[in-house]
Design a protein around this motif. Sequence first.
Motif, PDB file in Angstrom:
ATOM      1  N   VAL A  93       0.816  -1.219   0.000  1.00  0.00           N
ATOM      2  CA  VAL A  93       0.000   0.000   0.000  1.00  0.00           C
ATOM      3  C   VAL A  93       0.845   1.263   0.000  1.00  0.00           C
ATOM      4  N   GLY A  94       2.105   1.162   0.424  1.00  0.00           N
ATOM      5  CA  GLY A  94       2.893   2.382   0.459  1.00  0.00           C
ATOM      6  C   GLY A  94       4.369   2.149   0.727  1.00  0.00           C
ATOM      7  N   ILE A  95       5.149   3.175   0.421  1.00  0.00           N
ATOM      8  CA  ILE A  95       6.583   3.198   0.700  1.00  0.00           C
ATOM      9  C   ILE A  95       6.867   4.474   1.481  1.00  0.00           C
ATOM     10  N   ALA A  96       7.494   4.341   2.629  1.00  0.00           N
ATOM     11  CA  ALA A  96       7.844   5.497   3.464  1.00  0.00           C
ATOM     12  C   ALA A  96       9.359   5.635   3.508  1.00  0.00           C
ATOM     13  N   PHE A  97       9.836   6.868   3.563  1.00  0.00           N
ATOM     14  CA  PHE A  97      11.266   7.110   3.397  1.00  0.00           C
ATOM     15  C   PHE A  97      11.934   7.714   4.629  1.00  0.00           C
ATOM     16  N   ASP A 148       4.652  18.462   5.330  1.00  0.00           N
ATOM     17  CA  ASP A 148       4.920  17.815   6.605  1.00  0.00           C
ATOM     18  C   ASP A 148       5.443  16.393   6.365  1.00  0.00           C
ATOM     19  N   THR A 149       5.961  15.794   7.425  1.00  0.00           N
ATOM     20  CA  THR A 149       6.577  14.473   7.290  1.00  0.00           C
ATOM     21  C   THR A 149       5.567  13.365   7.014  1.00  0.00           C
ATOM     22  N   ASP A 150       4.284  13.640   7.252  1.00  0.00           N
ATOM     23  CA  ASP A 150       3.265  12.635   6.966  1.00  0.00           C
ATOM     24  C   ASP A 150       2.525  12.903   5.656  1.00  0.00           C
ATOM     25  N   ILE A 177       3.310   7.062  -1.664  1.00  0.00           N
ATOM     26  CA  ILE A 177       4.619   7.449  -1.155  1.00  0.00           C
ATOM     27  C   ILE A 177       4.407   8.382   0.029  1.00  0.00           C
ATOM     28  N   ILE A 178       4.923   7.982   1.188  1.00  0.00           N
ATOM     29  CA  ILE A 178       4.822   8.800   2.397  1.00  0.00           C
ATOM     30  C   ILE A 178       6.184   9.455   2.611  1.00  0.00           C
ATOM     31  N   MET A 179       6.208  10.762   2.760  1.00  0.00           N
ATOM     32  CA  MET A 179       7.465  11.502   2.757  1.00  0.00           C
ATOM     33  C   MET A 179       8.449  11.007   3.813  1.00  0.00           C
ATOM     34  N   ALA A 233       3.842   6.548   8.370  1.00  0.00           N
ATOM     35  CA  ALA A 233       2.976   6.145   7.262  1.00  0.00           C
ATOM     36  C   ALA A 233       1.659   5.574   7.784  1.00  0.00           C
ATOM     37  N   LEU A 234       1.731   4.734   8.805  1.00  0.00           N
ATOM     38  CA  LEU A 234       0.516   4.133   9.364  1.00  0.00           C
ATOM     39  C   LEU A 234      -0.437   5.211   9.884  1.00  0.00           C
TER      40      LEU A 234
END
Length: 506
Positions: free
Chosen positions: A71-75, A208-210, A232-234, A445-446
Amino acid sequence: MHYLIGTDLGTTSTKSVLYDLQGHVLASANVEYPLHHDTPDMAEEDPEDIWQAVVTTIQQVTAKIDRQAVVGIAFSAAMHSLLLLDAQRQPLTRVITWADNRAAAAATALKQQPLGAQIFAATGTPIHPMSPLNKLHWLADTQPALLAQAHQAIGIKEYIIMRLTAELQMDYSIANATGLFNLHTFDWEPAALDWAHITASQLPPLVDTDAVIDHLTPHSAQILGLPTTTKIIMGASDGALSNLGVGADQPGVAAITIGTSGAVRVMTDQPYLDPQGRLFCYYVAPHHWVVGGPVNNGGQIFRWVRDQLDQTESAAEQQAGRDPYDAITAAAQQVPVGAHGLLCLPYFSGERAPLWTADARGAFIGLTTTTSKAEMARAVLEGIVMNLNAVVNLTKSAGPITAIRATGGFARSDLWRQILTDVLGQPVTIPQSFESSSLAAIVIALKALGYVDDLTAVHQMIGTTTTYQPDAANHAHYVRLQGLFDQLTTQLAPVYHDLANEQRDC
């Protein structure tokens, strides 16, 4: 079942970790790449190397799952990187990393004028060549034509996310570490932009970071084998995330990280600025800031031991399928505390905290004709930790430290864990999982995707921890050595500049 990927863009490697939505690690992959040192002060990376590492690690961690369920990739990413792009968003430079010291003269000049204190008070970023603030000033002085071609000045995380999504954004945490971001207004700082010779239009939009980008480009989705709807979550900087990822998210709980470099950080609920500019203050998330000091010289100095002092033996260990670091550590473990009076000042790559001078240089003090490689290896391990202890003592100005959590590649070594505990003289808790930065990115991300209510969910995901207790006799020995270490650092400081100039002239 659904999955999230935490991808950490490090200085010498990229790691991707596959998680389920409860924060359990299901798979991980790591790809290394070179750090280019064409001159003693240079430390650059090839952005294409990092892109390929991202692609490879994501492909590897998703090889055995239904990729449509990602569902996503967080960095997470190393701080202070700088990459210039042309009008077509193609790189004009390699990635200039935090370890690059070529902006030393610019940093020195800024520090010597009132503008330096003004910019620090606005940004919380210590005045040092690590920051894009001074790298851009240096480029304006030395390569004005190159800077004139630059349509965008970004970091490596922004570049990777742009390749994945065609969107260009920078999160507050990474921006806070550029030296260009005003932590009071959450916008670019005009005085810093003037010093850097750039405009706000050359920098990415701030988020923001989210923040979430809700798609991949068709091309990147095809390469990764993921759906275009993958989000993509920042995320944030690796240092800021590391505190959250080890549960050091309350005042008084310090996080110590030793990877390629190292850092000491405590979290506060509002910005704290050291009056003498010796500590950074960086944003993580609403009501979460990290205050502390970074060191240039962490595990990369142990890598130097492997590559220079133990070259033949390391090659033999690798050919036999064994980790050469294990052999070096085993030899160092046979050497008593204090390495028979041998001290290592580990300033091989200049230094940030506690010295804040790019001209610092490494030294072994106490060499004799009987000194062995094992003693030098032990002295390196102890020197790295004693330098971190000096930063711990600085960080106490933000408030008392009541508990210590540690992570990073060093945590795999029982010897290094015990040295850290004995030098600090306080219990040190180490999580079983070393993936603190990627875990924290996943927790952000969650929350961003609505799976958890707040960031305290990380405490249920950290898993098993081990607490190491200091040995009283060893600590007493290290207290004596710390005094000598601090004294030598002070006494050698006046010659660092001349030594660095000699090396630059070679």
